[in-house]
Design a protein around this motif. Sequence first.
Motif, PDB file in Angstrom:
ATOM      1  N   ALA A 212       0.843  -1.198   0.000  1.00 56.14           N
ATOM      2  CA  ALA A 212       0.000   0.000   0.000  1.00 56.14           C
ATOM      3  C   ALA A 212       0.877   1.247   0.000  1.00 56.14           C
ATOM      4  O   ALA A 212       1.846   1.342   0.757  1.00 56.14           O
ATOM      5  N   ILE A 213       0.546   2.205  -0.861  1.00 52.68           N
ATOM      6  CA  ILE A 213       1.321   3.437  -0.988  1.00 52.68           C
ATOM      7  C   ILE A 213       0.856   4.437   0.066  1.00 52.68           C
ATOM      8  O   ILE A 213      -0.334   4.751   0.158  1.00 52.68           O
ATOM      9  N   LEU A 214       1.810   4.955   0.855  1.00 49.42           N
ATOM     10  CA  LEU A 214       1.472   5.871   1.945  1.00 49.42           C
ATOM     11  C   LEU A 214       1.987   7.293   1.730  1.00 49.42           C
ATOM     12  O   LEU A 214       1.649   8.181   2.508  1.00 49.42           O
ATOM     13  N   GLY A 215       2.790   7.532   0.692  1.00 49.27           N
ATOM     14  CA  GLY A 215       3.240   8.892   0.427  1.00 49.27           C
ATOM     15  C   GLY A 215       4.668   8.982  -0.042  1.00 49.27           C
ATOM     16  O   GLY A 215       5.386   7.984  -0.108  1.00 49.27           O
ATOM     17  N   SER A 216       5.089  10.210  -0.369  1.00 54.76           N
ATOM     18  CA  SER A 216       6.418  10.458  -0.928  1.00 54.76           C
ATOM     19  C   SER A 216       7.025  11.728  -0.362  1.00 54.76           C
ATOM     20  O   SER A 216       6.311  12.653   0.044  1.00 54.76           O
ATOM     21  N   PHE A 217       8.364  11.781  -0.375  1.00 60.78           N
ATOM     22  CA  PHE A 217       9.140  12.933   0.068  1.00 60.78           C
ATOM     23  C   PHE A 217      10.090  13.362  -1.038  1.00 60.78           C
ATOM     24  O   PHE A 217      10.456  12.568  -1.917  1.00 60.78           O
ATOM     25  N   ILE A 218      10.515  14.632  -0.986  1.00 62.30           N
ATOM     26  CA  ILE A 218      11.700  15.074  -1.711  1.00 62.30           C
ATOM     27  C   ILE A 218      12.723  15.502  -0.669  1.00 62.30           C
ATOM     28  O   ILE A 218      12.370  15.993   0.412  1.00 62.30           O
ATOM     29  N   GLY A 219      13.988  15.275  -0.976  1.00 64.65           N
ATOM     30  CA  GLY A 219      15.052  15.662  -0.059  1.00 64.65           C
ATOM     31  C   GLY A 219      16.293  16.066  -0.825  1.00 64.65           C
ATOM     32  O   GLY A 219      16.342  15.998  -2.061  1.00 64.65           O
ATOM     33  N   CYS A 220      17.299  16.499  -0.097  1.00 61.27           N
ATOM     34  CA  CYS A 220      18.519  17.006  -0.713  1.00 61.27           C
ATOM     35  C   CYS A 220      19.733  16.553   0.088  1.00 61.27           C
ATOM     36  O   CYS A 220      19.761  16.691   1.319  1.00 61.27           O
ATOM     37  N   ILE A 221      20.723  16.011  -0.615  1.00 59.87           N
ATOM     38  CA  ILE A 221      22.000  15.607  -0.020  1.00 59.87           C
ATOM     39  C   ILE A 221      23.090  16.521  -0.568  1.00 59.87           C
ATOM     40  O   ILE A 221      23.233  16.663  -1.785  1.00 59.87           O
ATOM     41  N   ASN A 222      23.846  17.141   0.331  1.00 56.65           N
ATOM     42  CA  ASN A 222      24.968  17.990  -0.057  1.00 56.65           C
ATOM     43  C   ASN A 222      26.156  17.106  -0.425  1.00 56.65           C
ATOM     44  O   ASN A 222      26.585  16.268   0.373  1.00 56.65           O
TER      45      ASN A 222
END
Length: 278
Positions: A212-222
């Motif tokens: 079941a799909i519960l959501g998504s994030f965007i993030g950033c790695i330096n």
Amino acid sequence: MGNFTLELLFHIIGIGSASGLLYKDNNLLIIGDNSSFLYEYHLESKTLNQYPLLANPAVNIPKSEKPDFESLTQFQDTVYVLGSGSTPKRNAMIEFDTNQKKKIATNNLADLYAVMQSFASIKPEDFNLEGAVYDGENWYLFNRGNGASNQNTVFTIHAKKLSEEFSLVSNDYKLPKIKGIRSSFTDAVLVNNNLYFLSTVEDTPSTYADGAILGSFIGCINLETMKVDFTKKISSTQKFEGITVYKNTTDSIEFLLCEDKDTEELKTAIYKLTLTKK
């Protein structure tokens, strides 16, 4: 990073289970994890071309047989399409020439994947590459930690070709959770000196079975520190599996995203995600 907006731009008929995309010259290059084609969608004419990556190509390949092309990256005129490595049938990397519009090489990455698993202490059943970035000197490969061990790992491989001698570094990450389930990498793209990544939450302890799909994030790695600068939840219902840069201005970054609905329907939704800069 400041606020964000997410909007549906259009649907593409003819592509199912989209797992990666690249924006170039007002065209979108797209792969699907159950297909053995590279697709090219022309934004102006709204036409779709498809290019075979394997012998006897197919649009909908059974789960047990699919090459599981999950990662798409480009340097100069060559596009690289990588299998996830989550089963022995998913170890191929295809090189595609964007000028000639054809496949120019097929590589078996089984030995490299085995070295990566050993180096980072990832069990074969927890190995599942779903993002790739290549800048001409370094490869950044993202292991999706949706297995039992939740190992979200970024491999940095210093080599111009994955068949040459290389140096290898791995970094592990604890990504944010939804309903107690940790999110896991699904794709990434290079912007200046940062790796912007997608992560998603599925209610499954397996790299093979969907949940079941519960959501998504965007993030950033330096890239200098290899630390996560920020993460933002962008959806509670969608699993985004592809990200590419659309526009980068002084005030904002616009990304295009593709959604994988884990169905056999040959219809792909393309979204625009805009992040404002502080």
